[in-house]
Motif scaffolding. Structure first.
Motif, PDB file in Angstrom:
ATOM      1  N   UNK A 454       0.815  -1.212   0.000  1.00 37.20           N
ATOM      2  CA  UNK A 454       0.000   0.000   0.000  1.00 37.20           C
ATOM      3  C   UNK A 454       0.846   1.258   0.000  1.00 37.20           C
ATOM      4  N   UNK A 455       1.859   1.289   0.861  1.00 39.12           N
ATOM      5  CA  UNK A 455       2.651   2.500   1.049  1.00 39.12           C
ATOM      6  C   UNK A 455       3.712   2.672  -0.037  1.00 39.12           C
ATOM      7  N   UNK A 456       4.352   1.575  -0.423  1.00 42.39           N
ATOM      8  CA  UNK A 456       5.447   1.642  -1.412  1.00 42.39           C
ATOM      9  C   UNK A 456       5.389   0.425  -2.321  1.00 42.39           C
ATOM     10  N   UNK A 457       4.408   0.351  -3.214  1.00 38.32           N
ATOM     11  CA  UNK A 457       4.220  -0.850  -4.035  1.00 38.32           C
ATOM     12  C   UNK A 457       5.388  -1.142  -4.967  1.00 38.32           C
ATOM     13  N   UNK A 458       6.210  -0.143  -5.246  1.00 35.44           N
ATOM     14  CA  UNK A 458       7.348  -0.350  -6.143  1.00 35.44           C
ATOM     15  C   UNK A 458       8.532  -1.002  -5.439  1.00 35.44           C
TER      16      UNK A 458
END
Length: 860
Positions: A454-458
């Motif tokens: 959610x916060x940093x999908x990459x």
């Protein structure tokens, strides 16, 4: 418009004092406390004691091995008084307080923190507590007293620590685990604390995310500002030379929120320094003619190929062989040390290493660390601060974890150095090794995974280090797939050939040995070389697993016997200096054999991180650098194996020697490879050269027999008659004639006879503007030639020389020395030699007659 201009605590003088646990619960009662010590903030209790000139004896006591129990058994107060700018409203921010802290402002409790790793923020309305002068007091509750509270047990017992209640507490393992007992438990405001006047313009928070789409870089920015006119409706954000106006939305609480995207056309990519230039762009925010630097960003893509059980990291579409070490803080006392951090990271980059792993036993590193990693092109594998313990599956505990992880990612997400985020150190391995059937850990297997998505999908996420491939049936303890902690060569005393059958794909920890520092350091710290192997002060610094009946010095001694056929204990009794050198050489052999094989293109290994980069305290720790950051013997092996343009010589058994030429850079390497085989008498019966071109990001491989053009049996594997060859030398020169790489490989067993002398000569001379080199020559083959110098650090040491060989070693000045003083020795020589000034101008030795193959070879 800076936080420092709005911060009334900037430059404040702090002091700290201990109280009995629970005896002082309000700062008004501190008037009876007299034993105060001046303190630096950010910093720690023991950092303050170390700096205190008036309390030098007590500081020494707290720096002793018993320091952890001394510090954690007390409550501690940090107090300061500062002038304010009036009755304005305020914003209190703290970036890191050690676990279980209360913050008081003018006698009012305004904030409490349970986690060492979670920052905090509190708005203080006008007229509440703060006058013309403000008193800030921070109460740190005794960790020992906190641990006495009864809490539910975990599903397994951690073998790393005695206090199993630590599973509930968000704190570092420094000072808590026996393997880290040589440093104190950190207590104090270890990261910055600010009290901002909200009427003064400042950026109170910022988060950036950088991405690249084709040739366009995009920087997403989210920031919050205070002290700006309510009528302000935009700010300007610059990324390098590119700028964009972004809307500034005023809120009822006096803040302005800014968010938006700045695009950078034809963006220059950021690369690990081994593969290209680590290009970064400064980010600034401007309003009303005032600007504030918000940090830097870099544009790159990171992908991981997990097919076939592997773990291959690619940056910008190019596979990267990751090599480096497990990071250790440069100042484990105060948890600060920016200058030391820069020095170690620069040394790491200069050595060709391109990754560090911050393990779950330590703490999240400073902004300065991340800035330097981005600048130097060093990738970072970041563990969440979790190690071996069973993390509680409660909403309250997850809220603490989510707060720390989100805050960490907000801080570093735009930094191109961040490559992998991991769910901790040995979080999965511990229950596996204890035979636990249900190994599902909700925190790292589902809740943290969902948070990262959610916060940093990459961001590339790994559940634990080590960990098995996703969805497979392999165990975390199996080293041939997924991410491994490989100690087959090392703690488990497997032969060096074990690396061939282990089939390691990516080692996030490996090659743990008790490595002695230099003789000069031992004499300076311990008084004599005779302490090695037995003295209590020495043994206290030797790493050991909790509860084990052996330590890592026993492991090193095992390899001395296995490789050199000598009983380490017997040698130690009669010749402590040789005992230490044999131990160093055994570790060098293990490093060279293991790392040399893993670097081969056909090994299928894509990453090798050693345990560890640096020692926490004086002595024979795991580090390849000592506690001052100076190289130990295997550092030079690590450095030679890590060059972006490298030659590798390995033994392929019945197929003889194998040669690999590796080029990780973005440009082809064109030049000449020269191969020479030396007899024991110094004759060179094989001398072959060939033109070569190694394309960018590629490698070439030859069997040496095919390169020479005939059967040679250089390694004497066929046993026809007496051994003919003693060493081989391989060099790679560029088109300009400059040496790119050189490898000397000694043939036969490492257990060489100890000669009275091998004919070493070491001559110092100046080159350029007050730069020094040492020319080392030898008559016979010299094994593990070591340079110990005063005031200078050699670029290379612990190397081999072939018969009649020569090596020019560049030096880096580390002191005020005006000339080079020191000695040079070899493992197979009784005698060492002093470094002498040149009696005549140095000249190159006459080249040996050689034959040259004119055809270009593309490798087999």
């Amino acid at each position: 418009m800076t936080r420092s201009s709005a911060d009334v605590l900037a430059g404040a003088r702090w002091r700290c004092a201990a109280t009995e646990p629970g005896s002082v619960t309000h700062p008004d009662a501190l008037d009876t406390v007299t034993d105060w010590v001046t303190a630096s903030v950010p910093g720690t209790v023991v950092g303050a004691l170390r700096e205190s000139q008036s309390d030098a004896g007590r500081a020494k006591q707290f720096a002793s091995p018993s320091v952890s129990s001394s510090v954690e058994s007390s409550d501690w107060w940090f107090v300061t008084t500062a002038a304010t700018t009036g009755e304005g409203s305020w914003l209190l921010q703290f970036d890191g307080l050690t676990a279980f802290a209360d913050v008081w402002i003018d006698g009012v409790l305004v904030a409490s923190s349970e986690s060492m790793f979670a920052p905090g923020e509190v708005s203080i309305p006008a007229g509440v507590g703060v006058g013309e002068r403000v008193r800030v007091a921070i109460h740190f509750h005794s960790l020992a007293a906190t641990l006495k509270a009864r809490r539910p047990r975990g599903r397994w017992r951690s073998s790393m620590v005695r206090e199993q209640g630590l599973r509930w507490i968000r704190t570092t393992m420094l000072g808590m685990a026996p393997v880290f007992s040589g440093v104190p438990v950190p207590v104090g405001p270890w990261r910055g604390i600010r009290l901002l006047d909200k009427r003064v313009a400042a950026v109170t928070s910022v988060s950036t995310q950088a991405s690249v789409h084709g040739t366009t870089g995009r920087v997403a920015i989210s920031a919050r500002l205070t002290g700006l006119p309510a009528s302000l409706d935009y700010v300007t954000v610059r990324v390098g030379e590119h700028s964009q106006r972004l809307a500034a939305i005023a809120g009822p609480d006096g803040f302005h929120d800014v968010s938006g995207v700045v695009e950078v056309a034809d963006a220059q990519l950021w690369w690990p320094h081994t593969h290209g230039a680590p290009c970064t762009y400064p980010v600034t925010l401007e309003t009303d003619g005032v600007s504030e630097h918000l940090g830097s960003v870099g544009f790159r893509t990171v992908e991981v190929d997990r097919s076939d059980g592997g773990f291959r990291l690619s940056v910008n579409g190019i596979g990267v062989y990751c090599r480096g070490s497990v990071w250790v803080p440069t100042d484990p006392i105060s948890l600060q040390g920016d200058a030391g951090t820069t020095r170690v990271l620069e040394k790491l980059a200069e050595a060709g290493l391109n990754m560090v792993r911050i393990p779950g036993t330590m703490f999240y590193e400073s902004d300065h660390f991340w800035v330097e990693c981005a600048r130097l092109g060093i990738l970072v594998w970041q563990d969440m601060m979790l190690a071996t313990l069973d993390p509680p599956d409660t909403d309250e505990f997850f809220e603490l974890v989510a707060t720390e992880v989100t805050a960490f990612l907000d801080r570093v997400r735009g930094n191109p150095a961040l490559a992998v985020f991991c769910g901790g150190s040995e979080t999965e391995q511990q229950p596996t090794m204890l035979g636990l059937v249900d190994q599902h850990i909700p925190l790292i297997h589902s809740r943290l995974l969902e948070l990262i998505s959610t916060v940093a999908p990459e961001l590339e996420y790994v559940t634990s280090s080590p960990s098995a491939p996703r969805g497979g049936e392999q165990l975390t303890t199996h080293v041939g797939s997924g991410v491994a902690h490989y100690f087959g060569v090392g703690a488990y005393r497997r032969p060096l050939a074990d690396v061939l059958s282990a089939r390691v794909r990516f080692a996030t920890e490996s090659l743990a040995f008790s490595i002695p520092p230099s003789n000069a350091v031992i004499e300076n710290e311990f008084g004599s070389l005779t302490v090695a192997g037995h003295h209590p002060a020495w043994k206290a610094a030797v790493p050991r697993d909790n509860g084990s009946s052996w330590d890592f010095e026993d492991v090193r001694d095992h390899y001395v016997h296995a490789l050199f056929g000598e009983d380490a204990r017997e040698v130690r009794w009669s010749d402590p200096e040789r005992y230490l050198d044999l131990g160093r050489a055994a570790v060098c052999e293990a490093f060279a054999s293991t790392l040399g094989y893993w670097r081969r293109p056909d090994s299928r290994c894509d990453g090798a991180l050693t345990l560890a980069l640096r020692d926490l305290e004086p002595g024979p720790g795991w580090g390849v650098l000592d506690w001052n950051g100076d190289p130990k013997a295997p550092w030079f092996v690590l450095r030679r194996s890590a060059k972006p343009i490298a030659l590798l010589v390995t033994d392929d058994g019945m197929d003889g020697l194998r040669l690999d030429a590796i080029n990780e850079t973005a440009e082809p390497v064109v030049g000449e490879i020269r191969f020479r085989a030396h007899s024991r008498s110094g004759v060179v019966p094989v001398d072959v050269a060939l033109p070569v071109k190694v394309e960018a990001h590629s490698s070439l491989t030859w069997s040496v027999d095919s390169l020479v053009g005939r059967f040679t049996d250089l390694t004497h594997v066929f046993r026809f008659g007496a051994r003919t060859y003693d060493a081989v030398t391989v060099t790679l020169e560029g088109e300009d004639g400059e040496m790119v790489d050189e490898v000397v490989h000694l043939l036969g067993s490492p257990a060489r006879p100890l000669e009275r002398s091998v004919g070493l000569v070491a001559t110092a001379r100046t080159v350029g503007d007050d730069e020094w080199v040492v020319d080392v020559t030898t008559d016979a083959a010299a094994q593990y030639v070591a340079l110990e110098l005063q005031g200078f650090e050699p670029e290379d040491s612990w190397f081999h020389l072939a018969p009649n060989g020569r090596r020019t070693v560049h030096l880096r000045r580390t002191g005020q020395a005006t000339k080079v003083i020191g000695r040079v020795r070899a493992l197979n020589s009784h005698t060492s030699v002093a470094v002498t000034p040149p009696s005549v101008p140095a000249t190159r030795s006459s080249p040996t007659k050689r034959t040259t193959k004119k055809t270009s070879v593309a490798g087999n």
